[in-house]
Scaffold this motif. Structure first.
Motif, mmCIF file in Angstrom:
data_model
loop_
_atom_site.group_PDB
_atom_site.id
_atom_site.type_symbol
_atom_site.label_atom_id
_atom_site.label_comp_id
_atom_site.label_asym_id
_atom_site.label_seq_id
_atom_site.Cartn_x
_atom_site.Cartn_y
_atom_site.Cartn_z
ATOM 1 N N PRO A 82 0.787 -1.233 0.000
ATOM 2 C CA PRO A 82 0.000 0.000 0.000
ATOM 3 C C PRO A 82 0.822 1.286 0.000
ATOM 4 O O PRO A 82 0.469 2.253 -0.657
ATOM 5 N N ARG A 83 1.927 1.323 0.704
ATOM 6 C CA ARG A 83 2.696 2.563 0.754
ATOM 7 C C ARG A 83 4.020 2.438 0.002
ATOM 8 O O ARG A 83 5.011 3.097 0.339
ATOM 9 N N SER A 84 4.007 1.640 -1.062
ATOM 10 C CA SER A 84 5.192 1.551 -1.916
ATOM 11 C C SER A 84 5.287 2.754 -2.854
ATOM 12 O O SER A 84 6.309 2.956 -3.506
ATOM 13 N N THR A 85 4.226 3.556 -2.925
ATOM 14 C CA THR A 85 4.193 4.725 -3.796
ATOM 15 C C THR A 85 4.001 5.995 -2.959
ATOM 16 O O THR A 85 3.842 5.938 -1.750
ATOM 17 N N HIS A 86 3.983 7.138 -3.633
ATOM 18 C CA HIS A 86 3.899 8.426 -2.937
ATOM 19 C C HIS A 86 2.653 8.521 -2.061
ATOM 20 O O HIS A 86 2.700 9.024 -0.939
ATOM 21 N N ASP A 87 1.534 8.067 -2.590
ATOM 22 C CA ASP A 87 0.280 8.060 -1.837
ATOM 23 C C ASP A 87 -0.135 6.621 -1.589
ATOM 24 O O ASP A 87 0.105 5.739 -2.422
ATOM 25 N N ARG A 88 -0.782 6.372 -0.452
ATOM 26 C CA ARG A 88 -1.198 5.014 -0.127
ATOM 27 C C ARG A 88 -2.234 4.514 -1.142
ATOM 28 O O ARG A 88 -3.165 5.230 -1.501
ATOM 29 N N ASP A 106 7.054 -8.836 -4.346
ATOM 30 C CA ASP A 106 6.360 -7.832 -3.547
ATOM 31 C C ASP A 106 7.144 -6.529 -3.583
ATOM 32 O O ASP A 106 8.266 -6.455 -3.056
ATOM 33 N N VAL A 107 6.554 -5.519 -4.192
ATOM 34 C CA VAL A 107 7.196 -4.220 -4.298
ATOM 35 C C VAL A 107 7.005 -3.465 -2.984
ATOM 36 O O VAL A 107 5.873 -3.188 -2.578
ATOM 37 N N ILE A 108 8.110 -3.176 -2.313
ATOM 38 C CA ILE A 108 8.002 -2.436 -1.057
ATOM 39 C C ILE A 108 8.280 -0.950 -1.251
ATOM 40 O O ILE A 108 7.923 -0.142 -0.401
ATOM 41 N N GLN A 109 8.906 -0.606 -2.383
ATOM 42 C CA GLN A 109 9.107 0.809 -2.729
ATOM 43 C C GLN A 109 9.253 0.913 -4.235
ATOM 44 O O GLN A 109 10.062 0.197 -4.830
ATOM 45 N N ALA A 110 8.454 1.773 -4.841
ATOM 46 C CA ALA A 110 8.435 1.860 -6.299
ATOM 47 C C ALA A 110 8.971 3.199 -6.773
ATOM 48 O O ALA A 110 8.526 4.253 -6.309
#
Length: 247
Positions: free
Chosen positions: A74-80, A124-128
């Motif tokens: 959920p929080r791998s991007t700028h906004d959840r 699993d992407v933890i930060q994109a």
């Protein structure tokens, strides 16, 4: 290899340079193969889990199967973002990427040498920050190789079923310049966006390319392929250092 292009990007890389790569393995305790791959600010956990059965369509066929699942936290991007499970279904992008990962890995694996078992690849992407699918493929190959090594150590297979190395990279045209390994900022404004999946011996597994703003030329395509192959060779060399020989 293309000559260095005289251009400075937001992260001060030349146009022909990939982002810094960091591989941590094993990354989790229980999976037969597990990797955290970091390409710049993009971070993906890739695990390979062995299941001693195959899908019904392969039962009693004397071969194995490799399949993949992909997801962004959920929080791998700028906004959840909401978890797809909360929506009750996976999105089209998720399905497309996990199918890409699975078929790319199958392209470099001898399924009969696997025996009748399935290897589940979870990405699993933890930060994109751009290039999550390409990082997933590159990291998953290492996790898969480690899973096969585990099976071999347990004497469940006699040799590694991998036929070649496998890596992927993004390329694109931004502000009229061909660049490799686009970060999110570049990807979001690219005139052309392309993902390349290639084997260690330079054979293409998949090419995904789109003109986002205007059609591109055959020369552009040649430049994309040359620059992408240069970046993939760098990733393959990292895999070789970590995995060693797959013969």
């Amino acid at each position: 290899m293309l000559p260095a292009l005289e251009i400075v990007r937001t992260d001060n890389r030349p146009a022909d340079a990939i982002r810094p790569v960091k591989i941590t393995r094993p990354f989790t305790k229980y999976a037969e193969g597990s990797v955290l791959i970091e390409m710049g600010e993009t971070k993906v956990v890739c695990t390979a889990s062995v299941e001693e059965k195959v899908p019904p369509f392969l039962r009693d066929k004397g071969q194995g199967w490799i399949t993949a699942e992909y997801g962004m936290l959920p929080r791998s991007t700028h906004d959840r973002m909401s978890r797809e499970a909360s929506k009750g279904k996976q999105g089209g992008r998720t399905l497309e990427i996990q199918r890409l990962v699975g078929r790319a890995l199958r392209a470099v694996t001898d399924m009969k040498q696997m025996g009748e078992r399935t290897i589940w690849i979870d990405c699993d992407v933890i930060q994109a920050d751009g290039g999550t699918r390409t990082a997933s493929i590159t990291g998953s190959f290492i996790a898969l190789a480690d899973a096969f090594a585990t099976l071999k150590n347990k004497k469940l297979i006699t040799q590694c079923p991998l036929l070649d190395y496998l890596a992927a990279i993004s390329v694109g045209k931004v502000s009229g310049q061909v660049r490799v390994d686009l970060c999110y900022e570049e990807d979001s404004q690219a005139e052309v966006d392309m993902n390349l999946v290639m084997t260690g011996n330079g054979r293409l597994v998949e090419v995904q390319g789109t003109a986002e703003q205007a059609p591109f030329s055959k020369k552009d395509l040649d430049d994309f392929l040359a620059l992408g192959w240069s970046g993939i060779q760098h990733l393959i060399n990292i895999q070789k250092e970590l995995v060693g020989s797959i013969a």
